[in-house]
Design a protein around this motif. Structure first.
Motif, PDB file in Angstrom:
ATOM      1  N   ASP A  77      70.854   4.092  17.104  1.00 52.31           N
ATOM      2  CA  ASP A  77      70.210   4.970  17.862  1.00 52.31           C
ATOM      3  C   ASP A  77      68.790   4.473  18.279  1.00 52.31           C
ATOM      4  O   ASP A  77      68.378   4.805  19.212  1.00 52.31           O
ATOM      5  N   ALA A  78      68.302   3.244  17.908  1.00 50.10           N
ATOM      6  CA  ALA A  78      67.063   2.616  18.244  1.00 50.10           C
ATOM      7  C   ALA A  78      67.017   2.106  19.640  1.00 50.10           C
ATOM      8  O   ALA A  78      68.125   1.920  20.296  1.00 50.10           O
ATOM      9  N   GLY A  83      70.624  -1.565  19.308  1.00 46.36           N
ATOM     10  CA  GLY A  83      70.257  -0.946  17.911  1.00 46.36           C
ATOM     11  C   GLY A  83      69.238  -1.517  16.917  1.00 46.36           C
ATOM     12  O   GLY A  83      68.613  -2.530  17.863  1.00 46.36           O
ATOM     13  N   TRP A  84      69.461  -1.484  15.830  1.00 44.04           N
ATOM     14  CA  TRP A  84      68.400  -2.251  15.218  1.00 44.04           C
ATOM     15  C   TRP A  84      68.978  -2.608  13.477  1.00 44.04           C
ATOM     16  O   TRP A  84      69.351  -1.636  13.176  1.00 44.04           O
ATOM     17  N   TRP A  85      68.715  -3.803  13.285  1.00 48.49           N
ATOM     18  CA  TRP A  85      69.477  -3.987  11.914  1.00 48.49           C
ATOM     19  C   TRP A  85      67.980  -3.900  10.885  1.00 48.49           C
ATOM     20  O   TRP A  85      67.153  -4.656  11.112  1.00 48.49           O
ATOM     21  N   HIS A 139      67.819  10.039  13.855  1.00 46.19           N
ATOM     22  CA  HIS A 139      68.516   8.446  13.866  1.00 46.19           C
ATOM     23  C   HIS A 139      69.724   8.508  12.708  1.00 46.19           C
ATOM     24  O   HIS A 139      69.315   9.155  11.837  1.00 46.19           O
ATOM     25  N   HIS A 140      70.723   7.708  13.192  1.00 48.78           N
ATOM     26  CA  HIS A 140      71.945   7.536  12.049  1.00 48.78           C
ATOM     27  C   HIS A 140      71.718   6.193  11.634  1.00 48.78           C
ATOM     28  O   HIS A 140      71.846   5.252  12.237  1.00 48.78           O
ATOM     29  N   LYS A 183      64.350  11.294  11.137  1.00 44.81           N
ATOM     30  CA  LYS A 183      63.468  11.465  12.156  1.00 44.81           C
ATOM     31  C   LYS A 183      62.236  11.713  11.932  1.00 44.81           C
ATOM     32  O   LYS A 183      61.825  11.870  10.682  1.00 44.81           O
ATOM     33  N   ARG A 184      61.207  11.259  12.869  1.00 49.73           N
ATOM     34  CA  ARG A 184      59.909  11.433  12.899  1.00 49.73           C
ATOM     35  C   ARG A 184      59.508  12.364  13.851  1.00 49.73           C
ATOM     36  O   ARG A 184      59.895  12.197  15.076  1.00 49.73           O
ATOM     37  N   ASP A 185      58.985  13.618  13.525  1.00 47.76           N
ATOM     38  CA  ASP A 185      58.554  14.565  14.709  1.00 47.76           C
ATOM     39  C   ASP A 185      57.197  13.952  15.283  1.00 47.76           C
ATOM     40  O   ASP A 185      56.352  13.394  14.826  1.00 47.76           O
TER      41      ASP A 185
END
Length: 185
Positions: A77-78, A83-85, A139-140, A183-185
């Protein structure tokens, strides 16, 4: 039905039933399938203030032919287009079945001898915790154990995540995943 055909069907069913019992499984004391991770697994930096600790991971049911393991942590989800490793750890000996919380720190003494951490998308050869952009939603994070058919994946120091991913996928016999959320709000 002929007797030998019944025997073959019985043996086939028995083999299938046995193989499903021995499927590779990944479990953790720190993360759970479909559940939010705690801030101890959040990155330190980029505006994130977590503890940046890799979670406890334990696996069982390695398939026949497993000569080593690899662990990958990926966030599809990045907002990067690719994506993001967060972590790639290769060349884990076949005798290893567990990593303690925090094993993925840079220059870790908690990792099994011979294992190699690949540089993550933060630029560190270590675990890099969750740090989705604020307000970007859930994000997953896919924590995956790979049973590898090679004793050692030959990767140069400074290998890219793409090269490591290619070698991992080319040599994976079976894998198991826990998808945790953050997640960050």
């Amino acid at each position: 039905m002929r007797p030998h055909l019944i025997t073959i069907l019985t043996l086939s069913y028995g083999a299938l039933a046995h193989s499903s019992l021995a499927a590779l499984e990944l479990i953790s004391n720190d993360i759970s399938q479909g559940k939010p991770m705690s801030s101890k697994h959040e990155f330190t930096g980029f505006g994130c203030k977590g503890d940046d600790l890799s979670p406890h991971l334990k696996w069982q049911g390695a398939p026949k032919g497993t000569k080593s393991f690899a662990i990958t942590v990926y966030d599809p989800d990045a907002p990067t287009g690719s994506g993001w490793w967060h972590w790639q750890l290769v060349n884990i000996p076949a005798s290893q079945t567990e990593l303690v919380t925090g094993a993925g720190v840079k220059n870790s003494k908690l990792l099994p001898k011979g294992s190699q951490q690949i540089e993550n998308d933060y630029g560190n050869a270590a675990f890099g915790g969750a740090c989705p952009p604020q307000g970007h939603g859930i994000h997953h994070y896919r924590f995956t154990i790979h049973a590898i058919s090679a004793e050692k994946l030959e990767l140069p120091q400074g290998a890219s995540g793409a090269l490591a991913g290619y070698m991992i996928n080319a040599n994976t016999i079976e894998s198991a995943t826990i998808e945790a959320l953050y997640k960050r709000d």
